[in-house]
Write an enzyme that holds these catalytic residues in place. Structure first.
Site, PDB file in Angstrom:
ATOM      1  N   SER A  59      43.496  48.064  34.514  1.00 44.28           N
ATOM      2  CA  SER A  59      44.804  47.639  35.044  1.00 44.28           C
ATOM      3  C   SER A  59      45.291  46.309  34.487  1.00 44.28           C
ATOM      4  O   SER A  59      46.417  45.896  34.809  1.00 44.28           O
ATOM      5  CB  SER A  59      44.743  47.569  36.575  1.00 44.28           C
ATOM      6  OG  SER A  59      44.780  48.868  37.120  1.00 44.28           O
ATOM      7  N   LYS A  62      48.705  46.338  33.017  1.00 44.31           N
ATOM      8  CA  LYS A  62      49.942  46.112  33.775  1.00 44.31           C
ATOM      9  C   LYS A  62      50.548  44.744  33.502  1.00 44.31           C
ATOM     10  O   LYS A  62      51.721  44.510  33.813  1.00 44.31           O
ATOM     11  CB  LYS A  62      49.681  46.322  35.258  1.00 44.31           C
ATOM     12  CG  LYS A  62      49.272  47.759  35.594  1.00 44.31           C
ATOM     13  CD  LYS A  62      49.026  47.946  37.085  1.00 44.31           C
ATOM     14  CE  LYS A  62      48.728  49.410  37.404  1.00 44.31           C
ATOM     15  NZ  LYS A  62      47.302  49.719  37.485  1.00 44.31           N
ATOM     16  N   SER A 119      48.836  46.486  42.169  1.00 44.83           N
ATOM     17  CA  SER A 119      48.324  47.206  41.000  1.00 44.83           C
ATOM     18  C   SER A 119      48.689  48.683  41.058  1.00 44.83           C
ATOM     19  O   SER A 119      47.905  49.554  40.661  1.00 44.83           O
ATOM     20  CB  SER A 119      46.801  47.043  40.875  1.00 44.83           C
ATOM     21  OG  SER A 119      46.375  47.342  39.570  1.00 44.83           O
ATOM     22  N   LYS A 221      45.722  38.772  37.079  1.00 46.73           N
ATOM     23  CA  LYS A 221      45.607  40.210  37.294  1.00 46.73           C
ATOM     24  C   LYS A 221      44.154  40.668  37.212  1.00 46.73           C
ATOM     25  O   LYS A 221      43.384  40.169  36.403  1.00 46.73           O
ATOM     26  CB  LYS A 221      46.439  40.957  36.227  1.00 46.73           C
ATOM     27  CG  LYS A 221      46.561  42.462  36.466  1.00 46.73           C
ATOM     28  CD  LYS A 221      47.477  42.764  37.625  1.00 46.73           C
ATOM     29  CE  LYS A 221      47.473  44.245  37.988  1.00 46.73           C
ATOM     30  NZ  LYS A 221      46.212  44.693  38.644  1.00 46.73           N
TER      31      LYS A 221
END
Length: 381
Positions: A59, A62, A119, A221
């Site tokens: 992720s 992202k 997320s 993140k």
């Protein structure tokens, strides 16, 4: 064209110089596949291990999805208030979710929070479809953007980080992307520090544990898949220094947080960011031939930062390199050379030197008189 080098100054950077140079121990060894620590202001890498090895980003992908949406908002092709219709593809996507429903109309800015804080795979696909028409086309845009940013060893197949052949990046490339997020889009960076986001009655926490443990941490993140392991890109600010830490491939949620803390602690303990010059700060004046004014101020075109060890430098040397003799007319901001900053003989910054003001062309007789003086000076030099 003759290039002239003028030593601008020697700058004593630390109050504790008299105490002698500090010793810097070896950086910590982390239980991770790859990692990187860098100064966000200068881009200087402080610690790295297998930072150029391609890894699945999970992720962390992202970050690029959000960056592209911010770019589109900045360009005016997308608005934060735009309502995005949720497709069945976005709704059906597994993994982490924002829990949007098919046919929902959701503002872009809410979907951004769904991507960054929750997320959400569903939110990521919805934004990709809104920007590019399909996730597949959006992936092409991601790769184009990666190339523009200088992410030389990354390739994206989707907007979510869902495992796929050829969907890879490196810790070094993630550092480039993290710097771009912070520097290029401060208007959205605050979202990365938000601890919770609620949508449709479901309140979800940010998965970045460090937001609760360390008040200096304000992003960025997390990521996790079985292949990628537990990953974290984090940023923190202390005493005017912003660090970015990338840790990829740990074996638990707790481990990615604790290993990142080790990197951050090392960087803040042994290094500092020093501002050498401010944007527009006048360094000195230079002779101008054929101008209404006899000289022009020389400045730097952007803030000049260097990353230095704490408490032990004798100083840094800044050389102004002027590209030959200056002739009017000169416009404010016109490049006239560069400033090279060195620390212990090694270049640590190289920025444009520009004119600090306009200098208009002088009248005929003044120009002629300057021509005579230049000829005489050249003859006897």
């Amino acid at each position: 064209m003759i290039t002239r080098i003028i030593a601008c100054s020697f700058l004593l950077l630390c109050a504790g110089l008299a105490q002698g140079q500090s010793l810097i121990p070896a950086p910590p060894q982390l239980a991770a596949k790859s990692y990187l620590l860098l100064d966000a202001n200068t881009g200087q890498v402080l610690v790295e291990h297998e930072a150029g090895t391609q890894v699945p980003p999970a992720s962390l992908t992202k970050m690029m999805t959000a960056y592209i949406v911010s770019e589109e908002i900045l360009k005016g092709s997308v608005k934060e208030s735009d309502m995005v219709r949720i497709s069945e593809k976005a709704w059906r996507k597994g993994g982490s979710k924002m829990f949007v429903k098919v046919g929902d109309q959701v503002p872009v800015i809410d979907l951004m929070r769904g991507v960054i804080i929750q997320s959400g795979n569903d939110a990521s696909i919805a934004l990709a479809e809104h920007v590019s028409g399909s996730e597949e086309v959006f992936a092409e845009v991601m790769n184009q953007q990666a190339e523009l940013l200088g992410m030389q060893n990354s390739h994206f197949v989707n907007a979510t980080g869902w495992p796929a052949d050829g969907h890879v990046t490196t810790a070094r490339d993630l550092g480039v992307l993290a710097r771009a997020l912070i520097m290029d889009h401060p208007e959205h960076y605050d979202i990365y520090s938000e601890k919770y986001f609620s949508y449709s009655g479901i309140n979800q926490p940010n998965r970045n544990r460090l937001l609760w443990r360390d008040s200096s941490v304000d992003g960025i993140k997390t990521g996790h898949t079985e292949e990628a392991g537990y990953c974290l890109v984090a940023s923190a600010m202390k005493r005017g220094m912003r660090l970015i830490a990338i840790v990829v491939g740990t074996d638990s949620d707790e481990k990615r947080a604790s290993e990142t803390q080790k990197l951050m602690a090392y960087g803040f303990r042994y290094y500092q960011t020093h501002k050498v010059y401010g944007q527009g700060e006048e360094l000195q004046t230079e002779r101008v031939w054929g101008g209404k004014e006899p000289s022009v101020g020389i400045a730097v075109d952007k803030d000049v930062f260097v990353t230095i060890p704490r408490g032990g430098e004798d100083g840094i040397k800044a050389d102004l390199i002027v590209d030959g003799e200056l002739e009017a007319p000169i416009q404010k901001g016109q490049p006239v050379g560069k400033v090279v900053v060195t620390l212990d003989g090694e270049t640590v910054a190289d920025v444009k030197a520009v004119a600090a003001e306009d200098v208009d062309r002088a009248g005929f007789f003044k120009r002629m008189w300057d021509s005579v003086k230049r000829f005489v000076m050249g003859f006897f030099s």
